[in-house]
Design an enzyme around this catalytic site. Structure first.
Site, mmCIF file in Angstrom:
data_model
loop_
_atom_site.group_PDB
_atom_site.id
_atom_site.type_symbol
_atom_site.label_atom_id
_atom_site.label_comp_id
_atom_site.label_asym_id
_atom_site.label_seq_id
_atom_site.Cartn_x
_atom_site.Cartn_y
_atom_site.Cartn_z
ATOM 1 N N HIS A 166 -11.174 -4.301 10.071
ATOM 2 C CA HIS A 166 -11.730 -4.147 8.725
ATOM 3 C C HIS A 166 -12.990 -3.289 8.698
ATOM 4 O O HIS A 166 -13.718 -3.296 7.725
ATOM 5 C CB HIS A 166 -12.053 -5.522 8.117
ATOM 6 N N GLU A 201 0.806 -1.230 0.000
ATOM 7 C CA GLU A 201 0.000 0.000 0.000
ATOM 8 C C GLU A 201 0.836 1.277 0.000
ATOM 9 O O GLU A 201 0.576 2.203 -0.761
ATOM 10 C CB GLU A 201 -0.964 0.020 1.193
#
Ligand SMILES: Cc1ncc(C[n+]2csc(CCOP(=O)(O)OP(=O)(O)O)c2C)c(N)n1
Ligand SMILES: [Mg+2]
Lengths: 462, 335
Positions: free
Chosen positions: A262, A193
């Site tokens: 999440h 990322e």
């Protein structure tokens, strides 16, 4: 022309120091870069290097002298071929000229605090027009169509992210794009990322228009330094030279039963940052119209999607090149008794709550923010002027959230119009739990909105 | 490390070309040196604030690399960036005025020492977060390849930055996608106060090896050796083979930043480098030895540089502070 050597500062805060020793004596030749003396403060010792070449003509301050003020001449340097008597009428070197910052600050240079905020001006954006034809699209397909249309228009647009190409998107948002645009423009990234966010920023500096997909915004935490320090700040730090036209997009907020790591809404994190635009679509029309505009925007845009909305279908204006402006909220439902402000999936809860409230005789106006930075404060204020009551809904935690910001804006711009303290509906102030019952308790439900509205309307909660 | 050995006239290089090249390197390195010395002085006088990282000692690295570049190539580096900008052909006036925080600076005084840019010269900063410029440089390489413009991105970073995870994320993508990037590790032996032996395991030029990225250790105090390595690495990256790593062995004479008295190393160590390996002294000696130029013509270069730097200092002090309205501009591009 003889040159004065001045007492240097070791740090911006040093005002005086001691000449510990001279390493050169009068008559010595010195070269630029040579150490000529050592100075000391209570914190450190440092060497003084000659900046010019010449002969040390005179030492003005002997070794061992304490409390020598910064910028006081400590020695005189004779240039090549100069005689010592040049010292008598040595002019001050040009570098001792007064610093402009020492001037009295101008009246308009006062600190830029928002103590007396100006009333929000309605954004100069035309009202949304009426469309003659609509098609039904899922949010997922609307996002894909937005990207495809823009990519057809501009060959410098590319999509990069994990699983965006061959897998067709972790949530199938990029379905078909690889087939249409090929692997030069639809690029599967390694799980990296920070690396691919930074690569995107570099590509944007280099003249391309990247769309960077995060599998979910939770993982963008690995990349947040590149988003804020590199993408958001560089235009400013470069005096306007280094624009960064990039979209960072992906699902944000709580999906279902995936636990705390999440399930987080990052709206207020990004909305905090000057240099970013932050967009959060609710329905398919928002998704398509706002994503197209975000891709065209020459600034970094954070585009917050919602996994729970991907599969839902909505009417989308069926017209060529349908776009929506960033910075304009949409009134989804007119009402006279209370204003409910929400964004992303919570707009859906707000609309359901409004129906329930209507059954009980309360007419709620529902505002879909669409954009969080810039925030369309004017539209909220206009509504509050009419309803005099306000409830802000968001999925995220309460502290320093979007609701907090709206509360502050209302203090500044709508205080006199409020008949009751504003209420916030938000996620519980805990990491999101997994157990079905606890998860439900932790996320805003329609009932919470209904209750909050009754509270601000001074009706008994059911 | 041995005293820099400058090569005799290379077989493939004509003497007149070599003569102008060497004089140009001498000029460019000395300009950086004199500019930085002045910046240090202005800092000492309180005219420059905040962090100010000088490049003194490392001049051969950027001048040697620049000598092998093409105009289409892009450059990105860390906060120790003054030398890179001067080498890229940016005006010393604009750089110095940015250091003093004036409107005439490259960023209108809004960036400072660590944050300057020039699209015109393909210089992409000037980045204050250690290692963050490495993925960005990799992205510039991605853009070169995407646009097929034949350019390579020269991505500079320090021996300390080499330990950031994002460097390896970048190596992986650059090798995987064969991006035209030359990674230049400026190994000046210290990451702030931490010596290389205390912060890095293994050899730095080999850090790309697991990704199949060739690496080379280069005497970064010898401008000609740097240029030769740069030519090889740029040709490699330009030909589509992917990235290459060059580790430049160099040394910074000054502290990490202006406020660092550098107590973590001995005076003898600094003297050893400054006295025996100085890239500018070495080149000057070669130029005179080979008869490439006369003492007088070098003096002429030195005088010119002195004037350029004095002019930059004058400009940096007389250019006004940014107008208060600048506070609010350049946050976003108006759409
Ligand atoms: C992410 C990050 N961590 C720490 C710092 C503080 N810092 C600035 S420079 C530096 C040392 C870097 O050394 P190196 O990469 O060798 O470059 P050099 O200064 O020697 O040119 C540190 C720790 C920073 N700016 N950014
Ligand atoms: Mg270092």
């Amino acid at each position: 022309m003889a040159i004065q050597i001045l007492m240097p500062a070791l740090s911006p805060t040093m005002t005086e120091g001691k000449i510990a020793r001279w390493l050169k004596k009068e008559g010595d030749a010195v070269k630029a870069g040579q150490v000529i003396a050592e100075i000391e403060t209570d914190k450190a010792t440092m060497e003084v290097e000659a900046v010019d070449e010449g002969v040390l003509g005179k030492i003005l301050i002997p070794a061992g002298t304490e409390n020598v003020k910064v910028n006081e001449p400590i020695a005189m340097l004779l240039e090549e071929g100069e005689k010592a008597d040049a010292l008598k009428n040595a002019p001050l070197p040009t570098i001792t000229k007064a610093v402009a910052s020492k001037e009295e600050p101008k009246a308009d240079a006062r600190p830029a605090l928002s103590v007396v905020p100006a009333a929000p001006q309605p954004a100069e954006i035309p009202e949304e027009k009426e469309y003659s034809k609509y098609v039904k699209l899922t949010v997922r397909d609307a996002l894909r169509d937005a990207m495809a249309e823009e990519m057809r228009r501009d060959p410098n647009i590319f999509l990069l992210g994990e699983e965006v190409a061959q897998y067709q998107g972790a949530y199938k948002v990029s379905q078909g794009l690889l087939q249409e645009f090929g692997d030069k423009r639809v690029v599967d990234s390694p799980i990296t990322e920070m690396g691919f966010a930074g690569l995107g920023v570099g590509a944007a500096f280099g003249g391309l228009s990247p769309i960077i997909e995060f599998m979910t915004m939770n993982f963008a935490m690995q990349a947040i330094d590149q988003i804020i320090n590199s993408a958001a700040k560089t235009l400013y730090m470069s005096g306007g030279q280094m624009g960064c036209p990039i979209v960072f997009r992906g699902p944000n907020g709580a999906a279902s039963r995936v636990g705390a790591q999440h399930s987080q809404c990052y709206a207020s994190w990004y909305a905090h940052v000057p240099g970013l635009k932050v967009v959060a679509p609710y329905d398919a029309a928002d998704a398509k119209g706002l994503l197209k505009t975000s891709i065209r925007d020459r600034n970094p845009v954070i585009f917050l999607e919602h996994e729970m909305m991907y599969g839902q279908s909505f009417d989308v204006p069926d017209e060529e090149d349908f776009t929506l402006p960033i910075g304009k909220a949409k009134v989804m439902r007119k009402g006279s008794d209370v204003t409910i402000v929400a964004f992303s999936r919570m707009v859906s809860h707000a609309l359901v709550a409004a129906e329930k409230l209507a059954e009980q005789g309360i007419q709620a106006e529902v505002i879909n923010l669409r954009s969080l930075r810039p925030l369309d404060t004017a539209t909220i204020v206009e509504s509050v002027k009419k309803t005099n009551r306000l409830v802000a809904v968001e999925e995220s935690w309460p502290f320093a959230g979007i609701g907090s910001e709206i509360a502050a804006q209302m203090m500044e711009h709508a205080f006199d119009y409020l008949d009751a303290p504003m209420a916030r509906v938000h996620g519980a102030d805990v990491p999101l739990p997994y157990a079905a019952n606890l998860e439900k308790m932790a996320l805003p439900q329609v009932e919470n909105i209904v209750d909050a509205v009754k509270q601000v309307c001074y009706r008994q909660a059911a | 490390m041995a005293k820099p050995q400058l090569q005799p006239v290379a077989a493939n290089q004509q003497a007149p070309a070599r003569s102008t090249d060497l004089q140009r390197y001498y000029h460019d390195m000395l300009l950086i040196r004199r500019f930085e010395e002045k910046a240090g002085q202005l800092y000492g006088m309180g005219l420059i604030g905040g962090f100010c990282h000088l490049y003194i000692g490392q001049e051969a690295v950027v001048v040697g690399m620049q000598a092998a570049q093409k105009a289409v190539d892009s450059v990105i580096t860390s906060y120790r960036d003054h030398g890179h900008m001067l080498a890229a052909g940016m005006e010393s006036r604009g750089v110095m005025a940015e250091l003093t925080g004036r409107i005439g600076g490259y960023s209108h005084g809004k960036g400072g020492s660590m944050h300057m840019f020039s699209r015109e010269k393909n210089f992409y900063g000037g980045h204050g977060i250690v290692g963050a410029q490495v993925p960005i440089g990799t992205g510039l390489g991605f853009a070169h390849k995407y646009k097929n413009d034949g350019g390579v991105c020269l991505t500079y970073f320090g021996d300390g930055a080499v330990n950031q995870g994002q460097v390896y994320e970048s190596f992986n993508m650059a090798a995987l996608w064969k991006l035209p990037v030359v990674y230049v590790i400026e190994n000046n032996k210290y990451s702030m106060g931490t010596a290389q032996a205390r912060h890095a395991a293994g050899e730095l030029y080999k850090r790309g090896e697991p990704y199949g990225i060739p690496g080379k250790k280069v005497d970064g105090m010898d401008v000609v050796k740097v240029r030769e390595a740069a030519e090889e690495a740029l040709a490699y990256a330009r030909s589509g083979k992917g990235p290459m790593v060059l580790e430049m062995e160099t040394y910074r004479y000054r502290g990490h930043s202006m406020s660092d008295p550098a107590k973590y190393r001995t005076k003898e160590e600094v003297e050893e480098w400054r006295g025996k390996h100085d890239p500018i002294d070495a080149l000057r000696a070669i130029i005179l030895e080979e008869g490439v130029a006369t003492e007088e013509s070098l003096k002429e270069i030195e005088r010119k540089i002195k004037d350029v730097v004095a002019d930059a200092v004058e400009f940096a002090q007389t250019s006004p502070e940014p107008d208060p309205s600048e506070l609010w501009t350049d946050v976003l591009i108006e759409m």
